[in-house]
Design a protein around this motif. Structure first.
Motif, PDB file in Angstrom:
ATOM      1  N   GLY A 319      45.278  33.147  74.735  1.00 53.60           N
ATOM      2  CA  GLY A 319      44.911  32.167  75.744  1.00 53.60           C
ATOM      3  C   GLY A 319      43.410  31.942  75.797  1.00 53.60           C
ATOM      4  N   TRP A 321      40.139  30.589  78.165  1.00 55.05           N
ATOM      5  CA  TRP A 321      39.820  30.580  79.593  1.00 55.05           C
ATOM      6  C   TRP A 321      38.348  30.252  79.775  1.00 55.05           C
ATOM      7  N   TYR A 323      35.435  29.742  83.034  1.00 52.59           N
ATOM      8  CA  TYR A 323      35.251  30.007  84.457  1.00 52.59           C
ATOM      9  C   TYR A 323      33.853  29.562  84.875  1.00 52.59           C
ATOM     10  N   GLN A 330      38.371  26.985  87.288  1.00 53.58           N
ATOM     11  CA  GLN A 330      38.804  27.606  86.038  1.00 53.58           C
ATOM     12  C   GLN A 330      39.509  26.563  85.169  1.00 53.58           C
ATOM     13  N   TRP A 332      42.336  26.756  82.129  1.00 54.62           N
ATOM     14  CA  TRP A 332      43.238  27.611  81.345  1.00 54.62           C
ATOM     15  C   TRP A 332      43.932  26.776  80.275  1.00 54.62           C
ATOM     16  N   SER A 333      44.097  27.385  79.125  1.00 55.93           N
ATOM     17  CA  SER A 333      44.930  26.770  78.101  1.00 55.93           C
ATOM     18  C   SER A 333      46.403  27.046  78.422  1.00 55.93           C
ATOM     19  N   MET A 336      47.373  30.602  78.062  1.00 55.03           N
ATOM     20  CA  MET A 336      46.849  31.452  79.133  1.00 55.03           C
ATOM     21  C   MET A 336      47.853  31.523  80.286  1.00 55.03           C
ATOM     22  N   ASN A 340      50.256  34.923  81.428  1.00 51.51           N
ATOM     23  CA  ASN A 340      50.286  35.420  82.799  1.00 51.51           C
ATOM     24  C   ASN A 340      51.605  35.132  83.497  1.00 51.51           C
ATOM     25  N   SER A 348      45.374  22.459  84.497  1.00 52.85           N
ATOM     26  CA  SER A 348      44.573  23.431  83.772  1.00 52.85           C
ATOM     27  C   SER A 348      43.941  24.480  84.681  1.00 52.85           C
ATOM     28  N   ASP A 349      43.874  24.232  85.989  1.00 53.28           N
ATOM     29  CA  ASP A 349      43.267  25.189  86.920  1.00 53.28           C
ATOM     30  C   ASP A 349      44.360  25.780  87.795  1.00 53.28           C
TER      31      ASP A 349
END
Length: 607
Positions: A319, A321, A323, A330, A332-333, A336, A340, A348-349
């Motif tokens: 993933g 990331w 920030y 944030q 995120w791909s 990612m 999680n 994406s956030d």
């Protein structure tokens, strides 16, 4: 090419040369027209340039026979014909020899302005060499005749040869694609050439003051649209139009008031000026085309790399990331989210609720980030997550890097994350992703438009923003002010205190200027101790007040922190309807210099 085909090809070229030469000489001797460009020379140069070295002698033989037959018919004297024939062969041989040394094995699209100038000089050397060789054989040689014929040969080569070479390559390409030659001629290209011919006829027939500059404008338009080949053919159209007007002993340009020969030389010089005008323009366009091609190749590679990156993420469950500690945002791909145990379709956030999926409410993760917030090197750490579904706890390893603003503030954290609970063996994939993250960070840093010392906008960004503000002011008719200021006696500060103190003073002045600016303003450093302050929607009173406030702040606050006390000279200018970026900068610089001449630590308005 077999010898039989060489002979047939040489005979064809010789026939074409003869037809064009006879038509040209007939117009000159019988129709009393003035030749402005010798197109048979262009045929010789193009044919020799395109021929292979082992084919040149056969081709020269065909051109020799064609020249002998043509010149004997028109000049009668065998000696005169021999001299002219030798001249016709010396010229293309000299030009092609020099041109091949300049171009080498490169294509014409790869040539730069220097190469084009060298080719023009090669054509000049060949034209003058051929004319000098033929001069003793002329019935009544004169300097005017020498100039006219040299320009005639030169224009024939520089305007005609590129077109013929281009047509030869185009014919080969169309033939390989089984297409007719007419299909390769854009209709608007043909219309442009016809329009150039017609425009020249209209302009050159006009008595009195003639709008001859319209022809140059037309050339620029054609050069921008169709490149050097279009410009060369446009010059040919001008020459053919002027020759048409001179039939019957008439002047090729009615407005000139000169003799036919003098007017012809004047037009030839104007045609050379047209070629000289088109060269830098087309060289720039070729350069832009090459740059565009490189950008396309690079974009294709980037798309390929992105595709490979996404595939690598899916295969390796890696993933990405990012920030922003200042805003908490944030990015995120997709992987990612999956690592999680979250739904990637929500954007994406993940938002602040992500902390509830961490066993300790995110304390472990964000304490690690805080611990490494001043790290300039890459770092890594492991933290725990509890998947939303099933409650399984997993161990994730994050490899991260920090990116800072120029004033040392943490701007972004780039990270790649992998589930290492059962997959420590994927270290190699992590290394590749970490390298990619560093490359992305480096590229982002490179593309930043910030002055590295002061944190202000650099020159490029400041000038670009000024042009944008001028465009908005012109559209909305709103006021725009520009302030220019620099530090008085800054060299003395460097000399007396050292460059480090000088840099600290620049940073302090930048902080003061930034504190004086509004949210909509932009303060930039142009270089050295010179700064500008762009104030959109600011009228004369606001601009004057802002400039005085800045001058006072620098005078009273620059010495804080143990730095030398400095002052600044300030000039300001209001944007006017006739201003562009350069003229507005020039006016505000004049005001700045006036402030310095008035004793420094002054504010001066531009005229």
């Amino acid at each position: 090419m077999p010898l039989g085909k060489q002979i047939a090809y040489s005979a064809l070229i010789g026939l074409i040369w003869t037809v064009v030469a006879i038509a040209t000489l007939w117009l000159h001797f019988h129709a009393q027209a003035m030749m402005l460009l010798w197109l048979p020379g262009a045929i010789s140069v193009a044919a020799l340039y395109l021929a292979k070295r082992d084919e040149q002698w056969t081709l020269l033989g065909g051109l020799f026979l064609a020249a002998v037959a043509t010149n004997v018919v028109f000049y009668g004297s065998f000696l005169t014909a021999v001299g002219f024939v030798a001249s016709h062969l010396v010229e293309p041989l000299l030009i092609v020899t020099i041109a091949r040394s300049v171009v080498g094995r490169r294509s014409f699209q790869s040539l730069n302005l220097r190469d084009m100038v060298l080719l023009l000089l090669a054509a000049l050397a060949g034209a003058m060499g051929g004319t000098l060789f033929a001069q003793p054989f002329r019935p009544e040689p004169s300097f005017v005749q020498f100039v006219w014929w040299s320009l005639n040969s030169l224009l024939g080569v520089v305007a005609g040869a590129p077109v013929l070479i281009y047509l030869a390559y185009a014919f080969r390409r169309l033939r390989s694609e089984n297409r007719s030659i007419l299909s390769g001629i854009p209709i608007w290209f043909a219309i442009s050439m016809i329009s150039m011919f017609a425009l020249t006829l209209l302009v050159f027939q006009k008595q009195g003051v003639s709008p001859i500059s319209l022809i140059l404008v037309g050339l620029v338009f054609i050069a921008v649209r169709y490149g050097q080949i279009g410009a060369s053919l446009a010059v040919c159209m001008v020459g053919l139009a002027a020759t048409t007007l001179s039939i019957g002993g008439e002047l090729p340009a009615a407005f000139s008031g000169l003799t036919q020969t003098e007017a012809s030389i004047s037009i030839q010089i104007y045609m050379l000026l047209m070629m000289a005008t088109s060269l830098p323009l087309t060289a720039m366009l070729l350069r832009l085309d090459r740059l565009s091609l490189r950008m396309k190749v690079r974009n294709a590679k980037m798309r390929e790399s992105l595709l490979m990156l996404n595939m690598a993420e899916e295969v390796g469950r890696i993933g990405r990331w990012r920030y922003d500690p200042r805003s908490g945002e944030q990015d995120w791909s997709r992987q990612m989210f999956l690592i999680n145990g979250m739904d990637p379709s929500n954007g994406s956030d993940p938002g602040p609720d992500v902390k509830k999926y961490l066993p300790d409410g995110g304390e472990e993760l964000f304490s690690q980030l805080a611990h490494h917030s001043k790290d300039r090197a890459r770092y890594s750490f492991e933290y725990h997550v509890r998947l939303p579904r099933g409650g399984d706890e997993r161990i994730l390893r994050m490899h991260a890097t920090n990116q800072y603003t120029e004033n040392g503030e943490l701007a972004f954290v780039f990270g790649v994350v992998m589930d290492v609970t059962d997959h420590h063996q994927r270290q190699e994939a992590l290394d590749k992703e970490r390298t990619r993250a560093m490359r992305l960070a480096a590229e982002a840093q490179y593309l930043a438009h910030t002055d590295p010392l002061t944190g202000l906008a650099n020159r490029r960004r400041a000038i670009t923003q000024l042009e944008k503000c001028i465009g908005r002011a012109d559209t909305t008719n709103r006021p725009l002010a520009l302030i220019s200021f620099d530090i008085d006696h800054f060299k003395r500060i460097n000399d007396n205190n050292g460059h480090q103190v000088g840099d600290d003073v620049l940073v302090r002045i930048a902080e003061i200027a930034r504190s004086q600016a509004r949210a909509s303003d932009l303060v930039g450093r142009l270089g050295g101790e010179e700064f500008i302050w762009i104030l959109p929607d600011a009228g004369p009173t606001e601009a004057r007040t802002a400039a005085e406030r800045l001058r006072h702040a620098i005078e009273t606050e620059s010495s804080k922190g143990g730095l030398p006390c400095v002052t600044a000279s300030i000039g300001y200018a209001m944007w006017r309807k006739d201003d562009d970026g350069n003229s507005l900068l020039a006016r505000v610089d004049d005001a700045l210099y006036a402030a310095k001449e008035a004793g420094r630590n002054k504010v001066q308005k531009a005229a």
